[in-house]
Enzyme design. Sequence first.
Site, mmCIF file in Angstrom:
data_model
loop_
_atom_site.group_PDB
_atom_site.id
_atom_site.type_symbol
_atom_site.label_atom_id
_atom_site.label_comp_id
_atom_site.label_asym_id
_atom_site.label_seq_id
_atom_site.Cartn_x
_atom_site.Cartn_y
_atom_site.Cartn_z
ATOM 1 N N GLU A 27 0.846 -1.198 0.000
ATOM 2 C CA GLU A 27 0.000 0.000 0.000
ATOM 3 C C GLU A 27 0.881 1.247 0.000
ATOM 4 O OE1 GLU A 27 -2.436 1.563 -0.747
ATOM 5 O OE2 GLU A 27 -4.032 1.343 0.720
ATOM 6 N N ASP A 28 0.415 2.302 -0.621
ATOM 7 C CA ASP A 28 1.229 3.521 -0.647
ATOM 8 C C ASP A 28 1.150 4.291 0.664
ATOM 9 O OD1 ASP A 28 -1.395 4.136 -1.128
ATOM 10 O OD2 ASP A 28 -1.027 5.542 -2.748
ATOM 11 N N ASP A 38 -3.760 5.768 6.326
ATOM 12 C CA ASP A 38 -4.212 6.978 7.001
ATOM 13 C C ASP A 38 -5.139 6.556 8.154
ATOM 14 O OD1 ASP A 38 -4.856 9.602 7.502
ATOM 15 O OD2 ASP A 38 -5.867 9.971 5.619
ATOM 16 N N PHE A 53 -0.652 16.885 3.272
ATOM 17 C CA PHE A 53 -1.221 16.278 2.069
ATOM 18 C C PHE A 53 -0.058 15.932 1.154
ATOM 19 C CE2 PHE A 53 -3.540 15.354 -1.581
ATOM 20 C CZ PHE A 53 -4.853 15.140 -1.200
ATOM 21 N N ARG A 81 1.063 12.033 -9.602
ATOM 22 C CA ARG A 81 1.460 10.645 -9.312
ATOM 23 C C ARG A 81 2.835 10.324 -9.892
ATOM 24 N NH1 ARG A 81 -2.986 7.654 -7.302
ATOM 25 N NH2 ARG A 81 -4.995 8.219 -8.188
HETATM 26 C C1 PRP Z 1 -5.541 6.187 -0.531
HETATM 27 C C2 PRP Z 1 -4.397 5.223 -0.256
HETATM 28 C C3 PRP Z 1 -5.054 4.134 0.532
HETATM 29 C C4 PRP Z 1 -6.126 4.862 1.301
HETATM 30 C C5 PRP Z 1 -5.619 5.093 2.690
HETATM 31 O O1 PRP Z 1 -6.192 5.753 -1.659
HETATM 32 O O2 PRP Z 1 -3.840 4.735 -1.446
HETATM 33 O O3 PRP Z 1 -5.600 3.136 -0.280
HETATM 34 O O4 PRP Z 1 -6.366 6.109 0.638
HETATM 35 O O5 PRP Z 1 -6.581 5.706 3.479
HETATM 36 P P1 PRP Z 1 -7.219 5.037 4.777
HETATM 37 O O6 PRP Z 1 -6.115 4.434 5.603
HETATM 38 O O7 PRP Z 1 -7.825 6.257 5.438
HETATM 39 O O8 PRP Z 1 -8.222 4.042 4.351
HETATM 40 P P2 PRP Z 1 -7.164 6.671 -2.543
HETATM 41 O O9 PRP Z 1 -8.575 6.451 -2.084
HETATM 42 O O10 PRP Z 1 -6.656 8.076 -2.534
HETATM 43 O O11 PRP Z 1 -7.062 6.024 -3.983
HETATM 44 P P3 PRP Z 1 -5.823 5.934 -5.030
HETATM 45 O O12 PRP Z 1 -4.833 4.938 -4.451
HETATM 46 O O13 PRP Z 1 -6.475 5.426 -6.268
HETATM 47 O O14 PRP Z 1 -5.226 7.312 -5.178
#
Ligand code: PRP
Length: 176
Positions: free
Chosen positions: A98-99, A102, A151, A164
């Site tokens: 995962e990137d 949060d 952010f 990205r």
């Molecule tokens: C981001 C990130 C995680 C998630 C983390 O994805 O890549 O998947 O939010 O947040 P959390 O811990 O509060 O659940 P995003 O919805 O921005 O989608 P993306 O990866 O397509 O940019």
Amino acid sequence: MGEELRLLLSPERIAERVKELGREISQLYRGRPLVLLGILKGAFVFLADLMRAIDLPEVQVDFIRLKSYGFSDTSAGEVQITKDVELPLRGKDVLVVEDIVDTGYTLAFLREHLRTHEPASVRFCCFIDKAERRKVPLELDFVGFKIPRGFLVGYGLDYAERYRHLPGVYEVLLQK
Ligand code: PRP
């Protein structure tokens, strides 16, 4: 309206840390086939680098796409699968890549969802951990960097689908 970017992680610093993670992961899974499961979209850049830092003979790669709705500090998030896993995971060791983590809602949801696939093990590797913002308990097995706030964009992370492609990680400074 515009935004300014402040560099937080240089490409060199990222590359060094990803190599270390690759070594740790290789040690943990030595002798066992591994499935890397990337969460789209953000994790694809990290996954691409991480997989090449892993020194194991048998590594498979798959992706899942999760969308989150209604996330705020007051309401619990809802997560939806828009593209499911394709590889059979039964009896496999799965490392979720995962990137950014949060609130933790996304990975908590995925942890439950993966149970239905009956893997031998599930661990989590995240590039950036925003642990201070966690809403649900979650144990992360590998963490690239801990960055409490801001952010963040670049290295797969977006701001309204932009940035990205940047090779480093930046904080977005919004301007009025
Ligand atoms: C981001 C990130 C995680 C998630 C983390 O994805 O890549 O998947 O939010 O947040 P959390 O811990 O509060 O659940 P995003 O919805 O921005 O989608 P993306 O990866 O397509 O940019």
